[in-house]
Design a protein around this motif. Structure first.
Motif, PDB file in Angstrom:
ATOM      1  N   PHE A  46       0.742  -1.296   0.093  1.00 14.23           N
ATOM      2  CA  PHE A  46      -0.010  -0.025  -0.124  1.00 14.23           C
ATOM      3  C   PHE A  46       0.818   1.309  -0.233  1.00 14.23           C
ATOM      4  O   PHE A  46       2.120   1.163   0.456  1.00 14.23           O
ATOM      5  CB  PHE A  46      -1.036   0.023   1.248  1.00 14.23           C
ATOM      6  N   GLY A  47       0.391   2.402  -0.743  1.00 18.43           N
ATOM      7  CA  GLY A  47       0.906   3.787  -0.495  1.00 18.43           C
ATOM      8  C   GLY A  47      -0.058   4.966  -0.686  1.00 18.43           C
ATOM      9  O   GLY A  47      -1.108   4.491  -0.972  1.00 18.43           O
ATOM     10  N   THR A  48       0.444   6.052  -0.659  1.00 15.89           N
ATOM     11  CA  THR A  48      -0.421   6.991  -1.210  1.00 15.89           C
ATOM     12  C   THR A  48       0.293   8.013  -1.873  1.00 15.89           C
ATOM     13  O   THR A  48       1.451   8.126  -2.052  1.00 15.89           O
ATOM     14  CB  THR A  48      -0.593   7.985   0.330  1.00 15.89           C
ATOM     15  N   ILE A  49      -0.446   8.807  -2.887  1.00 19.67           N
ATOM     16  CA  ILE A  49       0.402   9.809  -3.553  1.00 19.67           C
ATOM     17  C   ILE A  49      -0.608  11.098  -3.444  1.00 19.67           C
ATOM     18  O   ILE A  49      -1.931  11.104  -3.183  1.00 19.67           O
ATOM     19  CB  ILE A  49       0.081   9.383  -5.152  1.00 19.67           C
ATOM     20  N   ASP A  50       0.010  12.265  -3.376  1.00 23.26           N
ATOM     21  CA  ASP A  50      -0.414  13.664  -3.162  1.00 23.26           C
ATOM     22  C   ASP A  50      -1.322  14.013  -4.432  1.00 23.26           C
ATOM     23  O   ASP A  50      -0.769  13.579  -5.464  1.00 23.26           O
ATOM     24  CB  ASP A  50       0.426  14.701  -2.641  1.00 23.26           C
ATOM     25  N   LEU A  51      -2.241  14.911  -4.228  1.00 25.99           N
ATOM     26  CA  LEU A  51      -2.985  15.361  -5.522  1.00 25.99           C
ATOM     27  C   LEU A  51      -2.553  16.718  -5.848  1.00 25.99           C
ATOM     28  O   LEU A  51      -2.082  17.455  -4.868  1.00 25.99           O
ATOM     29  CB  LEU A  51      -4.629  15.310  -5.019  1.00 25.99           C
ATOM     30  N   PRO A  52      -2.665  17.184  -6.899  1.00 26.59           N
ATOM     31  CA  PRO A  52      -2.512  18.628  -7.288  1.00 26.59           C
ATOM     32  C   PRO A  52      -3.425  19.466  -6.501  1.00 26.59           C
ATOM     33  O   PRO A  52      -4.455  19.042  -6.096  1.00 26.59           O
ATOM     34  CB  PRO A  52      -2.709  18.622  -8.749  1.00 26.59           C
ATOM     35  N   ALA A  53      -3.052  20.832  -6.534  1.00 26.59           N
ATOM     36  CA  ALA A  53      -4.071  21.665  -5.833  1.00 26.59           C
ATOM     37  C   ALA A  53      -5.256  21.958  -6.575  1.00 26.59           C
ATOM     38  O   ALA A  53      -5.329  21.727  -7.691  1.00 26.59           O
ATOM     39  CB  ALA A  53      -3.323  22.926  -5.579  1.00 26.59           C
ATOM     40  N   ASP A  54      -6.381  22.322  -5.830  1.00 33.09           N
ATOM     41  CA  ASP A  54      -7.744  22.808  -6.122  1.00 33.09           C
ATOM     42  C   ASP A  54      -8.308  21.614  -7.112  1.00 33.09           C
ATOM     43  O   ASP A  54      -8.936  21.821  -8.133  1.00 33.09           O
ATOM     44  CB  ASP A  54      -7.597  23.860  -7.262  1.00 33.09           C
ATOM     45  N   VAL A  55      -8.185  20.344  -6.558  1.00 30.55           N
ATOM     46  CA  VAL A  55      -9.112  19.363  -7.121  1.00 30.55           C
ATOM     47  C   VAL A  55     -10.711  19.592  -6.595  1.00 30.55           C
ATOM     48  O   VAL A  55     -11.041  20.135  -5.745  1.00 30.55           O
ATOM     49  CB  VAL A  55      -8.976  17.764  -6.667  1.00 30.55           C
ATOM     50  N   THR A  56     -11.642  18.919  -7.370  1.00 27.36           N
ATOM     51  CA  THR A  56     -13.059  19.468  -7.187  1.00 27.36           C
ATOM     52  C   THR A  56     -13.809  17.955  -6.875  1.00 27.36           C
ATOM     53  O   THR A  56     -13.357  17.027  -7.010  1.00 27.36           O
ATOM     54  CB  THR A  56     -13.652  20.083  -8.637  1.00 27.36           C
ATOM     55  N   GLU A  57     -15.061  18.227  -6.567  1.00 26.43           N
ATOM     56  CA  GLU A  57     -16.022  17.140  -6.200  1.00 26.43           C
ATOM     57  C   GLU A  57     -16.186  16.333  -7.743  1.00 26.43           C
ATOM     58  O   GLU A  57     -16.461  15.031  -7.514  1.00 26.43           O
ATOM     59  CB  GLU A  57     -17.310  17.618  -5.991  1.00 26.43           C
ATOM     60  N   HIS A  58     -15.920  16.846  -8.779  1.00 21.99           N
ATOM     61  CA  HIS A  58     -16.141  16.263 -10.151  1.00 21.99           C
ATOM     62  C   HIS A  58     -14.424  15.902 -10.566  1.00 21.99           C
ATOM     63  O   HIS A  58     -14.266  16.467 -11.717  1.00 21.99           O
ATOM     64  CB  HIS A  58     -16.926  17.190 -11.024  1.00 21.99           C
ATOM     65  N   SER A  59     -13.967  15.060 -10.046  1.00 21.44           N
ATOM     66  CA  SER A  59     -12.895  14.591 -10.107  1.00 21.44           C
ATOM     67  C   SER A  59     -12.883  13.117 -10.408  1.00 21.44           C
ATOM     68  O   SER A  59     -13.415  12.309  -9.664  1.00 21.44           O
ATOM     69  CB  SER A  59     -11.876  15.290  -9.212  1.00 21.44           C
ATOM     70  N   TYR A  60     -11.846  12.779 -11.569  1.00 22.74           N
ATOM     71  CA  TYR A  60     -11.865  11.373 -11.901  1.00 22.74           C
ATOM     72  C   TYR A  60     -10.403  10.860 -12.363  1.00 22.74           C
ATOM     73  O   TYR A  60      -9.615  11.608 -12.798  1.00 22.74           O
ATOM     74  CB  TYR A  60     -12.847  11.037 -13.038  1.00 22.74           C
ATOM     75  N   LEU A  61      -9.982   9.601 -11.648  1.00 19.93           N
ATOM     76  CA  LEU A  61      -8.857   9.204 -12.181  1.00 19.93           C
ATOM     77  C   LEU A  61      -9.112   8.318 -13.386  1.00 19.93           C
ATOM     78  O   LEU A  61      -9.752   7.413 -13.455  1.00 19.93           O
ATOM     79  CB  LEU A  61      -8.370   8.330 -10.933  1.00 19.93           C
ATOM     80  N   VAL A  62      -8.096   8.522 -14.499  1.00 18.76           N
ATOM     81  CA  VAL A  62      -8.127   7.544 -15.526  1.00 18.76           C
ATOM     82  C   VAL A  62      -6.889   7.172 -16.000  1.00 18.76           C
ATOM     83  O   VAL A  62      -5.813   7.647 -15.613  1.00 18.76           O
ATOM     84  CB  VAL A  62      -8.831   8.411 -16.625  1.00 18.76           C
ATOM     85  N   ASP A  63      -6.718   6.286 -16.668  1.00 20.92           N
ATOM     86  CA  ASP A  63      -5.523   5.694 -17.544  1.00 20.92           C
ATOM     87  C   ASP A  63      -5.529   6.374 -18.810  1.00 20.92           C
ATOM     88  O   ASP A  63      -6.020   5.802 -19.870  1.00 20.92           O
ATOM     89  CB  ASP A  63      -5.401   4.045 -17.578  1.00 20.92           C
ATOM     90  N   LEU A  64      -4.491   7.399 -18.915  1.00 25.86           N
ATOM     91  CA  LEU A  64      -4.254   8.145 -20.298  1.00 25.86           C
ATOM     92  C   LEU A  64      -2.816   7.549 -20.914  1.00 25.86           C
ATOM     93  O   LEU A  64      -1.943   8.016 -20.438  1.00 25.86           O
ATOM     94  CB  LEU A  64      -4.489   9.560 -19.993  1.00 25.86           C
ATOM     95  N   LYS A  65      -3.055   6.924 -21.803  1.00 22.35           N
ATOM     96  CA  LYS A  65      -1.900   6.136 -22.637  1.00 22.35           C
ATOM     97  C   LYS A  65      -0.929   5.728 -21.676  1.00 22.35           C
ATOM     98  O   LYS A  65       0.379   6.071 -21.864  1.00 22.35           O
ATOM     99  CB  LYS A  65      -1.354   7.255 -23.621  1.00 22.35           C
ATOM    100  N   GLY A  66      -1.379   4.821 -20.511  1.00 19.38           N
ATOM    101  CA  GLY A  66      -0.525   4.296 -19.821  1.00 19.38           C
ATOM    102  C   GLY A  66       0.050   5.116 -18.356  1.00 19.38           C
ATOM    103  O   GLY A  66       0.812   4.925 -17.827  1.00 19.38           O
ATOM    104  N   CYS A  67      -0.362   6.480 -18.552  1.00 15.81           N
ATOM    105  CA  CYS A  67      -0.299   7.109 -17.408  1.00 15.81           C
ATOM    106  C   CYS A  67      -1.398   7.589 -16.404  1.00 15.81           C
ATOM    107  O   CYS A  67      -2.619   7.600 -16.996  1.00 15.81           O
ATOM    108  CB  CYS A  67       0.113   8.512 -17.742  1.00 15.81           C
ATOM    109  N   LEU A  68      -1.128   7.418 -14.921  1.00 17.14           N
ATOM    110  CA  LEU A  68      -2.011   7.772 -14.075  1.00 17.14           C
ATOM    111  C   LEU A  68      -2.486   9.274 -14.339  1.00 17.14           C
ATOM    112  O   LEU A  68      -1.456  10.186 -14.424  1.00 17.14           O
ATOM    113  CB  LEU A  68      -1.898   7.620 -12.713  1.00 17.14           C
ATOM    114  N   SER A  69      -3.791   9.504 -14.772  1.00 18.00           N
ATOM    115  CA  SER A  69      -4.281  10.772 -14.914  1.00 18.00           C
ATOM    116  C   SER A  69      -5.220  11.173 -13.973  1.00 18.00           C
ATOM    117  O   SER A  69      -6.001  10.575 -13.718  1.00 18.00           O
ATOM    118  CB  SER A  69      -4.531  11.181 -16.415  1.00 18.00           C
ATOM    119  N   LEU A  70      -5.699  12.365 -13.751  1.00 16.06           N
ATOM    120  CA  LEU A  70      -6.714  13.108 -13.194  1.00 16.06           C
ATOM    121  C   LEU A  70      -7.467  14.347 -14.128  1.00 16.06           C
ATOM    122  O   LEU A  70      -6.731  15.038 -14.510  1.00 16.06           O
ATOM    123  CB  LEU A  70      -6.166  13.871 -11.755  1.00 16.06           C
TER     124      LEU A  70
END
Length: 400
Positions: free
Chosen positions: A263-287
């Motif tokens: 297990f681990g954790t990753i910080d998020l960029p600033a100012d994320v919103t309620e309408h935020s989604y994690l996706v796989d964009l060409k093999g990269c974790l994307s927000l």
């Protein structure tokens, strides 16, 4: 005479192809799954080839080049699956084959042609049939072969469990992570709710659950998918949002776990919103984050896996008003597929071009969800125990 001779030459040439199994396997593996299943009944030789793991693996390699979106009207009474090309054209539609006599099912992930589906089992309470929200039924399904595997029940839980699936480097190797609150452990006065949270894991290799123990974080439950949580599997890890301390509706961190159960954790960029989604964009974790007030969408990518650092890939104005909620987001290659309250869009992240899909009349207001999908012949139970799969609808017995 020439005609007869021509037929003989043709048969001789085809016999040579059949004898060269690698050539025959290469030809058959490029066919659509529906045609491949028909080919299995041609002869025993073809059936043996198509059933081999070598053929299944090769077919999957070709199929990955032609992935589509699978759109599922969440909790729709009709329980239909729609296979949608990136052009917006519906390539196929089929009745969801695993919903007979089950409470409403939702899909939480898709990988190499396998779907993970969950639902709350029914129970009788004071003479009424209600959903048992402290338990989950989990199925790994292959909708094309119409087979499924019902995963054994997990540990009893006092609250709604959360689930995510990690896929190993080998074909058909997966682990299901289930977060739960044990019923038998009393809560001490000094013990917080989080301290009671435990995790267990089901392995397709072993075929049973094993308890990992206490974990410090619980995946954030999605407001748009009450049966599951927004998570994505990319770069060998599952990624979930963790709710922020200030607002449980807004992500505060990302929780990760790999196939080795680290297990681990990753910080998020600033100012994320309620309408935020994690996706796989060409093999990269994307927000993907939609900002209602400014009517813009930001796409962040995590380029460095060892020292996580978010980079703003692009920012663009959204083509819908801020009173229209984003219900679901999924990515395929460079495309972002967004489902809003009333519309369906594909956004090309490289060219920054929006395109609206004419799907509103088909799905109406059923709040559908979507995943990328690749047709495959993979066994739902993994390599070691394919016999425990069952078919659905009219043929509902165990297949041996």
């Amino acid at each position: 005479m020439d005609e007869t001779g021509g037929e003989c030459v043709y048969r001789d040439k085809w016999y040579e192809v059949e004898c060269a199994e690698n050539v025959l396997v290469d030809i058959l593996s490029r066919l659509p799954i529906k045609s491949i299943l028909v080919c299995k009944s041609v002869c025993k030789h073809w059936r043996r080839l198509i059933s081999s793991q070598v053929f299944i693996d090769l077919q999957l390699l070709w199929s990955r080049k032609n992935s589509v979106y699978i759109v599922y009207p969440f909790m729709d009474v009709m329980m239909e699956l729609f296979f949608v090309k990136k052009s917006g054209e519906i390539a196929k539609r089929m009745n969801f084959p695993y919903c007979d006599n089950f409470s409403p099912i939702t899909i939480i992930c898709s990988f190499d042609g396998l779907l993970c589906c969950i639902n709350y089992p029914w129970k009788v309470d004071s003479g009424r049939i209600v959903d048992d929200e402290t338990d989950l039924e989990i199925r790994i399904c292959n909708p094309i072969t119409r087979k499924a595997l019902l995963i054994p029940r997990g540990s009893p839980s006092k609250e709604k469990p959360s689930v995510g699936v990690a896929f190993g480097p080998k074909i058909n190797d997966y682990k299901i992570f289930r977060f739960f609150f044990p019923k038998r452990i009393p809560l001490a006065k000094h013990q917080s709710r989080v301290n009671r949270l435990q995790c267990e894991v089901y392995s397709s290799i072993s075929g049973y659950w094993s308890v990992i123990g206490r974990v410090p974080y619980c995946p954030m439950r999605s407001s748009h998918s009450p049966l599951g949580s927004n998570h994505v599997f990319v770069n060998g890890k599952i990624h979930w949002f963790i709710a922020s301390d200030e607002d449980p509706m807004i992500p505060g961190l990302i929780l990760t776990v790999d196939i080795e159960e680290t297990f681990g954790t990753i910080d998020l960029p600033a100012d994320v919103t309620e309408h935020s989604y994690l996706v796989d964009l060409k093999g990269c974790l994307s927000l993907v984050a939609v900002y209602d007030e400014d009517e813009i969408m930001n796409i962040w990518t995590l380029e460095d896996k060892n020292e996580p650092k978010w980079e703003l890939k692009c920012s663009d104005n959204i083509p819908f008003s801020n009173d229209e909620c984003v219900e679901f987001v999924v990515a395929r290659e460079n495309d972002i597929f967004l489902i809003t309250s009333n519309h369906y869009y594909i956004f090309h992240s490289d060219h920054r071009v929006w395109r609206e899909l004419e799907l509103s009349n088909i799905f109406e207001t059923h709040s559908p969800v979507a995943f990328t999908y690749t047709e495959s012949l993979l066994s739902c139970g993994g390599r070691i125990d394919p016999m425990m799969e069952y078919t659905s609808e009219r043929d509902r017995g165990w297949r041996f």
